[in-house]
Each structure stands twice: as structure tokens, then as C-alpha cells.
Scaffold this active site. Structure first.
Site, mmCIF file in Angstrom:
data_model
loop_
_atom_site.group_PDB
_atom_site.id
_atom_site.type_symbol
_atom_site.label_atom_id
_atom_site.label_comp_id
_atom_site.label_asym_id
_atom_site.label_seq_id
_atom_site.Cartn_x
_atom_site.Cartn_y
_atom_site.Cartn_z
ATOM 1 N N HIS A 13 0.829 -1.212 0.000
ATOM 2 C CA HIS A 13 0.000 0.000 0.000
ATOM 3 C C HIS A 13 0.861 1.259 0.000
ATOM 4 O O HIS A 13 1.899 1.323 0.672
ATOM 5 C CB HIS A 13 -0.991 0.009 1.163
ATOM 6 C CG HIS A 13 -0.414 0.066 2.544
ATOM 7 N ND1 HIS A 13 -0.213 1.247 3.218
ATOM 8 C CD2 HIS A 13 -0.023 -0.906 3.389
ATOM 9 C CE1 HIS A 13 0.267 1.006 4.415
ATOM 10 N NE2 HIS A 13 0.404 -0.305 4.553
ATOM 11 N N ASP A 66 6.128 2.073 6.623
ATOM 12 C CA ASP A 66 4.887 1.313 6.491
ATOM 13 C C ASP A 66 3.998 2.112 5.538
ATOM 14 O O ASP A 66 3.389 3.100 5.968
ATOM 15 C CB ASP A 66 4.241 1.154 7.869
ATOM 16 C CG ASP A 66 2.854 0.566 7.826
ATOM 17 O OD1 ASP A 66 2.480 -0.027 6.803
ATOM 18 O OD2 ASP A 66 2.123 0.714 8.840
ATOM 19 N N GLU A 80 -5.342 1.139 2.571
ATOM 20 C CA GLU A 80 -5.032 0.068 3.519
ATOM 21 C C GLU A 80 -5.076 0.540 4.958
ATOM 22 O O GLU A 80 -5.543 -0.178 5.843
ATOM 23 C CB GLU A 80 -3.649 -0.526 3.203
ATOM 24 C CG GLU A 80 -3.349 -1.841 3.902
ATOM 25 C CD GLU A 80 -2.797 -1.686 5.316
ATOM 26 O OE1 GLU A 80 -2.788 -2.683 6.067
ATOM 27 O OE2 GLU A 80 -2.382 -0.554 5.673
ATOM 28 N N GLU A 81 -4.579 1.744 5.219
ATOM 29 C CA GLU A 81 -4.511 2.233 6.603
ATOM 30 C C GLU A 81 -5.886 2.435 7.225
ATOM 31 O O GLU A 81 -5.997 2.563 8.447
ATOM 32 C CB GLU A 81 -3.707 3.536 6.669
ATOM 33 C CG GLU A 81 -2.217 3.383 6.383
ATOM 34 C CD GLU A 81 -1.451 2.624 7.455
ATOM 35 O OE1 GLU A 81 -2.081 2.158 8.428
ATOM 36 O OE2 GLU A 81 -0.225 2.479 7.318
ATOM 37 N N ASP A 141 3.993 -6.083 3.470
ATOM 38 C CA ASP A 141 3.765 -4.979 4.396
ATOM 39 C C ASP A 141 4.848 -5.040 5.468
ATOM 40 O O ASP A 141 5.568 -6.025 5.585
ATOM 41 C CB ASP A 141 2.376 -5.079 5.016
ATOM 42 C CG ASP A 141 1.796 -3.739 5.407
ATOM 43 O OD1 ASP A 141 2.589 -2.816 5.720
ATOM 44 O OD2 ASP A 141 0.557 -3.598 5.412
ATOM 45 N N HIS A 173 3.975 2.965 12.996
ATOM 46 C CA HIS A 173 3.005 4.045 13.206
ATOM 47 C C HIS A 173 3.581 5.150 14.091
ATOM 48 O O HIS A 173 2.830 5.916 14.705
ATOM 49 C CB HIS A 173 1.685 3.517 13.768
ATOM 50 C CG HIS A 173 0.834 2.836 12.730
ATOM 51 N ND1 HIS A 173 -0.492 2.572 12.921
ATOM 52 C CD2 HIS A 173 1.133 2.377 11.498
ATOM 53 C CE1 HIS A 173 -0.980 1.975 11.842
ATOM 54 N NE2 HIS A 173 0.003 1.845 10.967
#
Length: 351
Positions: A75, A192, A226-227, A246, A326
Site C-alpha cells: 500500500h 509502512d 489500507e490504513e 507490508d 506508526h
């Protein structure tokens, strides 16, 4: 690692492409610029692409054999925010895009993207940002209603901010603060999942440069939501196996490191396909790739979205190890190249 794949992949290409990707703002739902970058780079490498109605980019690489395709997904969307409202003093209240802890963005520089194309810079702060002023600044809870964005413009009121063209619904992107070091360490926001995107393009570049061909047709799906949970909820129906690429989660009782390829056996959606996972582990061992098999209890992937969306596929999950996901993330170029190596082995060496 064996010379056949690892040493013939272009490490510099992947790192340089990653730096370009990280520099392009792309919070979920605001991926128009980065998807154009993907399409242009795929075309430069000689591969056709298409864009789905919701904005995912699919690159197809024709295989040697007829039959079902293999899907590889990563993503390009990232964490970010959106303007929720303009406050009376001209600061902005935000609403998060993606699942991050609010304290991970406190003090971060950001950009506000207006609907008419203007961009303004600002800083994310708590509403009690100074220990010299607020006696409870340290204890002040970092949640949405206690955070705001201070604009780097001459604004003193709601009307001043509105006059700049800023309005609720405008997207907010974080400064990635990318650092790439000669020793291979890479730290940045949004590794990410842009590190995995770089690995997938490393595979494409390898096929182009070497003239190689996968045994089965590949569908590389680059998703844009995706998030927020539905990135690859739809995938082409000819895909029989799908590897979600990922970031690998690190910490606690997990055994992976930032230099390893993480192979996820199970995440919050349940176990991944036994046969695919077993083959990935065997190939990683054969190729001498640093790797770890781990369980991610607080994690979902594009494969999760596809399976929950009703896709009749087998699925697996791998990716470069990323520390402090994150948040202020870090990985190593070895993990990115290792991921590309494992993927290349998988799609060229099926029994």
C-alpha cells in the site's frame, strides 16, 4: 545469500525509489500524486498498469504459463489527518486518518492540502504546549480534542484561516523526516508501507533488466486505503495466491529485526495459508535470507481486506522489519533487498 538473486537485485535503485516515495504526501484518500508516480515508473520499466475506480494501481507482468495469477500487494497510503474544524483562534482541530497513538505526532511538522491545491505548513501541538505556561502540560491527555495544528501563517482568527482557503475536509500530511545512511539504516515516517513498495519495484526492475519472466502472471496491486482497512478489499478475480507485502512488526516476544524479512504466520484476522507460508520459509532458508516467523496480534493487511471482501484466494504476509511502527519508524536496506529476493524466488521458482 545466493548470488543468483540477491546480488543481482539493484539495491541502490530500491533505496533511491523509496526516498522519492517517502517525499510524496499520500495519506489514505489523498494518493493521486503518488499513484501517478507509480504508473510513470512502471511505464518507464516497460510494464502496463491500470487504475481501479477507487484508485488502486495494478501492474501486470505476463507469466510463462497460462492459469491463475499470483497477486503481490503493497500500500502507498499512509497515516495522516484531516481538518475537522477551524478553531476561534485560527488553529485547526484535526481528525486522524489511520490508527496511531496521538502522542506519536505531537510536535510534528505537517502540511495542510486545500481543495484548490494550496499547501500550508504547520505544527501539531497539544492545546497546552508549554510547561512554562501550563502547570498540567505534562499530564494533559494527548487525545484528539486536546490536539491542534498551529499554522505557519499570520492567522489570529477562524476568519483568517478560512481566508487562506483552509476548510474542514482538507487533508493533512506529516513531514516524513527521512534519513538514509551509507551504512544501510533508513529512518522515516511511512516506511509502512513504502519500504515494501520499493521492494516490489525492485522485483519489477530485476525482471526488466535481466529479461526474466515469472512462471505465472503477476498482478502487483498498489492499494490506497489500507490504513483505513479496505485497501485491497477487491482484487482481480484471476488471482489464486496473494502475498501481502507490508512492514514486519517488531518488539515484545517477536523475533524479527530491522535487517530481517518478517514472515507472518498469523495476525488479528487469523492464520495465513499453511502451504504458502511454509514455502516462503523454505525459500528464505535456501536463499540465505535473514528472516523471522512471527505472530502479529494487533495487525491486519491487504490480504485481510481481500479475504474479508470475499476473495477466494490463498494468502500470505511478508515484509521488511520496521521498528516503532506508526511512529518514528526505522528499517535497514538489507530487509528491503531481502524482501525483494524472497518475492523473486517465490514467483520464479514455483514447483
Amino acid at each position: 545469500m545466493t548470488d543468483a538473486i540477491y546480488k543481482t537485485l539493484d539495491r541502490a535503485y530500491m533505496v533511491n525509489w523509496l526516498e522519492r516515495l517517502l517525499d510524496c504526501p499520500s495519506p489514505s484518500g489523498y494518493c493521486m500524486q503518488i499513484t501517478e508516480m507509480l504508473r510513470a515508473e512502471a511505464e518507464r520499466l516497460g510494464y502496463a498498469s491500470e487504475t481501479t475506480p477507487k484508485g488502486n494501481v495494478i501492474v501486470t507482468v505476463k507469466g510463462q504459463k497460462e492459469g491463475p495469477s499470483i497477486g503481490l500487494t503493497a500500500h502507498v497510503d499512509t497515516l495522516g489527518a484531516m481538518v475537522r474544524s477551524i478553531k476561534s483562534g485560527g488553529t485547526l482541530r484535526m481528525t486522524p486518518i489511520g490508527g496511531y497513538a496521538m502522542q506519536t505526532v505531537e510536535g510534528e511538522y505537517c502540511r495542510v492540502h486545500t481543495r484548490d491545491g494550496r499547501v500550508y505548513e504547520g505544527t501539531v501541538l497539544s492545546t497546552k504546549p508549554s510547561v512554562h505556561v501550563h502547570s498540567d502540560a505534562r499530564e494533559w491527555k494527548r487525545d484528539e480534542e486536546n490536539m491542534e495544528i498551529r499554522l505557519d501563517e499570520d492567522v489570529r482568527s477562524k476568519e483568517d484561516a478560512a481566508a487562506l482557503g483552509i476548510a474542514p475536509g482538507d487533508f493533512i500530511s506529516w513531514d516524513p523526516r527521512t534519513r538514509i545512511y551509507p551504512n544501510g539504516w533508513i529512518k522515516s515516517r511511512h516506511l509502512d508501507d513504502k519500504a515494501a513498495v520499493a521492494a516490489l519495484f525492485g522485483v519489477l526492475e530485476w525482471f526488466k533488466r535481466t529479461g526474466g519472466t515469472p512462471l505465472r502472471t503477476l498482478r502487483l496491486v498498489f492499494s490506497t486505503y489500507e490504513e483505513v482497512g479496505h485497501g485491497a478489499a477487491w482484487v482481480p478475480t484471476d488471482i489464486e495466491e496473494m502475498i501481502a507485502v507490508d512492514m514486519g512488526a517488531l518488539g515484545d516476544d517477536l523475533s524479527g529485526t530491522e535487517r530481517d524479512v518478517s514472515i507472518c504466520a498469523k495476525d488479528s484476522s487469523g492464520p495465513y495459508d499453511y502451504g504458502m507460508t511454509t514455502r516462503l520459509v523454505a525459500l528464505a532458508k535456501r536463499e540465505g535470507i535473514g528472516h523471522a516467523v512471527d505472530i502479529y496480534p494487533h495487525y491486519g493487511s491487504d490480504a485481510t481486506a481481500a479475504l474479508r471482501g470475499g476473495a477466494n484466494i490463498r494468502a500470505a504476509l511478508i515484509g521488511p522489519g520496521v521498528h516503532a511502527s506508526h511512529g518514528m519508524e526505522r528499517t535497514h536496506a538489507d530487509a528491503i533487498v531481502g524482501t525483494a529476493t524472497l518475492l523473486t524466488a517465490y514467483v520464479t521458482d514455483r514447483p
